[in-house]
Enzyme design. Structure first.
Site, short mmCIF file in Angstrom:
data_model
loop_
_atom_site.label_atom_id
_atom_site.label_comp_id
_atom_site.label_asym_id
_atom_site.label_seq_id
_atom_site.Cartn_x
_atom_site.Cartn_y
_atom_site.Cartn_z
N HIS A 128 0.85 -1.19 0.00
CA HIS A 128 0.00 0.00 0.00
C HIS A 128 0.89 1.25 0.00
O HIS A 128 1.56 1.53 1.01
CB HIS A 128 -0.91 0.02 1.23
CG HIS A 128 -1.94 -1.06 1.24
ND1 HIS A 128 -3.01 -1.07 0.38
CD2 HIS A 128 -2.07 -2.18 2.02
CE1 HIS A 128 -3.76 -2.13 0.62
NE2 HIS A 128 -3.21 -2.82 1.61
N HIS A 183 -0.76 -6.56 -5.38
CA HIS A 183 -0.89 -7.81 -4.63
C HIS A 183 -0.28 -8.93 -5.47
O HIS A 183 -0.38 -8.94 -6.70
CB HIS A 183 -2.37 -8.12 -4.37
CG HIS A 183 -2.64 -9.57 -4.11
ND1 HIS A 183 -3.10 -10.43 -5.09
CD2 HIS A 183 -2.50 -10.31 -2.99
CE1 HIS A 183 -3.24 -11.64 -4.58
NE2 HIS A 183 -2.88 -11.60 -3.32
N ARG A 229 1.78 -20.12 -4.59
CA ARG A 229 1.58 -21.12 -3.55
C ARG A 229 1.60 -22.54 -4.12
O ARG A 229 1.38 -22.75 -5.32
CB ARG A 229 0.23 -20.88 -2.85
CG ARG A 229 -0.96 -20.88 -3.79
CD ARG A 229 -2.25 -20.42 -3.12
NE ARG A 229 -3.36 -20.41 -4.05
CZ ARG A 229 -3.68 -19.39 -4.82
NH1 ARG A 229 -2.97 -18.27 -4.77
NH2 ARG A 229 -4.70 -19.46 -5.67
N HIS A 233 0.56 -5.54 -17.78
CA HIS A 233 0.05 -6.69 -18.53
C HIS A 233 1.08 -7.23 -19.52
O HIS A 233 1.14 -8.45 -19.76
CB HIS A 233 -1.25 -6.34 -19.23
CG HIS A 233 -2.44 -6.38 -18.32
ND1 HIS A 233 -3.12 -7.54 -18.05
CD2 HIS A 233 -3.05 -5.40 -17.60
CE1 HIS A 233 -4.10 -7.28 -17.20
NE2 HIS A 233 -4.09 -6.00 -16.91
N GLY A 285 -4.74 -20.66 10.85
CA GLY A 285 -3.54 -19.88 10.55
C GLY A 285 -3.36 -18.71 11.49
O GLY A 285 -4.21 -18.42 12.33
#
Length: 303
Positions: free
Chosen positions: A98, A108, A112, A147, A261
């Site tokens: 931010h 962002h 994973r 992009h 978590g």
């Protein structure tokens, strides 16, 4: 099909976390990421790195986590009943930045790996992740660069990969209750195992390594642009959309909370300051209105 190498994934993710933090510290030139290592009682742990009150970055978090358990939470098994009764391990790097300046977009990224195992059966594994850009004042050159970098990361893996994962990103980062996208998109993919482990892992690395190439030039171009109270006020208002998406729709937030978590690490993505207003609308023809008309509707930015 090549077998999953969990250690190789872990080593890459930890190195990615360090490389991104180093790059962002260099840009900011003032603040440093604080390291907070933690353990999860049910299995696993992580390294949360948070930067606050920087010269250009108001707050940023780059989190590595590795969690494991004997049973999966409902958010994972609801659409994948074949996972029930399996032990699991999930690891990844997730980050949100931010900025202070409203002319610098929020960004962002997440990469994973997930594997679920059961004695006597083949493991079920996949990769997921991507990145997206959330501007407050849209700039076409910035969005095209974002992009173009995403497309370049995808190109070695097939011509259809960027359009497919770009479209998925547009659909995923969408606030149904607002009937608008969160930002200008990027890449999103999940359940990726179709190419075998080695190629899927190489794709994950290509996406992860391209994030800072996509974001850093935008930050450097916009971080010294002058702004006033009006722009700052609009930035805080639009941050409310970010909060709404993460708390209502985001799969990672839901999985993290349901799997026990670490709350501080899961919610590190939330901005330090935010505003909501009742039924506010931007002035027609204003720079604020152009965000809604010219940037948030999904489009092919590279045509």
């Amino acid at each position: 099909m090549s077998q999953p190498d969990i250690n190789a994934v872990r080593e890459y993710l930890l190195s990615l976390q360090g490389n991104i933090c180093n790059a962002l510290e260099e840009i900011d030139g003032q603040a440093r990421f604080e390291l907070d290592e933690w353990q999860r009682e049910a299995g696993g742990g992580g390294r949360t790195r948070v930067l606050s009150g920087g010269r250009f970055f108001e707050q940023g978090g780059v989190n590595f986590s590795e969690v494991s358990g004997d049973n999966l939470p409902p958010s994972a098994t609801a659409s994948r009943p074949e996972l029930a009764g399996r032990s699991f391990k999930a690891m990844g790097v997730s980050l949100v930045i931010h900025p202070h300046n409203p002319y610098v977009p929020t960004s962002h990224a997440n990469v994973r790996f997930f594997i679920a195992e059961k004695a006597g059966e083949e493991p079920i594994w996949w990769f997921g992740g991507g990145y997206d850009l959330t501007p407050y004042y849209g700039n076409k050159d910035d969005v095209m660069h974002w992009h173009q970098t995403a497309k370049a990361a995808c190109e070695p893996f097939g011509e259809d990969v960027y359009p497919r994962f770009k479209h998925w990103c547009d659909e995923y980062f969408y606030l149904k209750h607002r009937d608008e996208c969160r930002g200008v998109g990027g890449l999103f993919f999940d359940d990726l195992n179709e190419w075998g482990f080695d190629t899927c892992f190489a794709f994950l690395q290509s996406v992860g390594n391209s994030y800072i190439k996509a974001y850093a030039p935008i930050v450097r171009k916009r971080m010294d642009v002058a702004y006033g109270e009006r722009e700052r006020d609009f930035q805080l208002y639009r941050r409310g959309r970010y909060v709404e998406f993460n708390l209502v729709y985001d799969r990672g937030t839901l999985f993290g909370l349901q799997s026990g978590g670490r709350t501080e690490s899961i919610l590190m993505s939330l901005p330090p300051l935010v505003k909501w207003r009742y039924n506010w609308q931007p002035e027609a023809g204003s720079a604020e209105a152009r965000l809604y008309t010219d940037f948030l509707p999904p489009r092919d930015w590279l045509s």
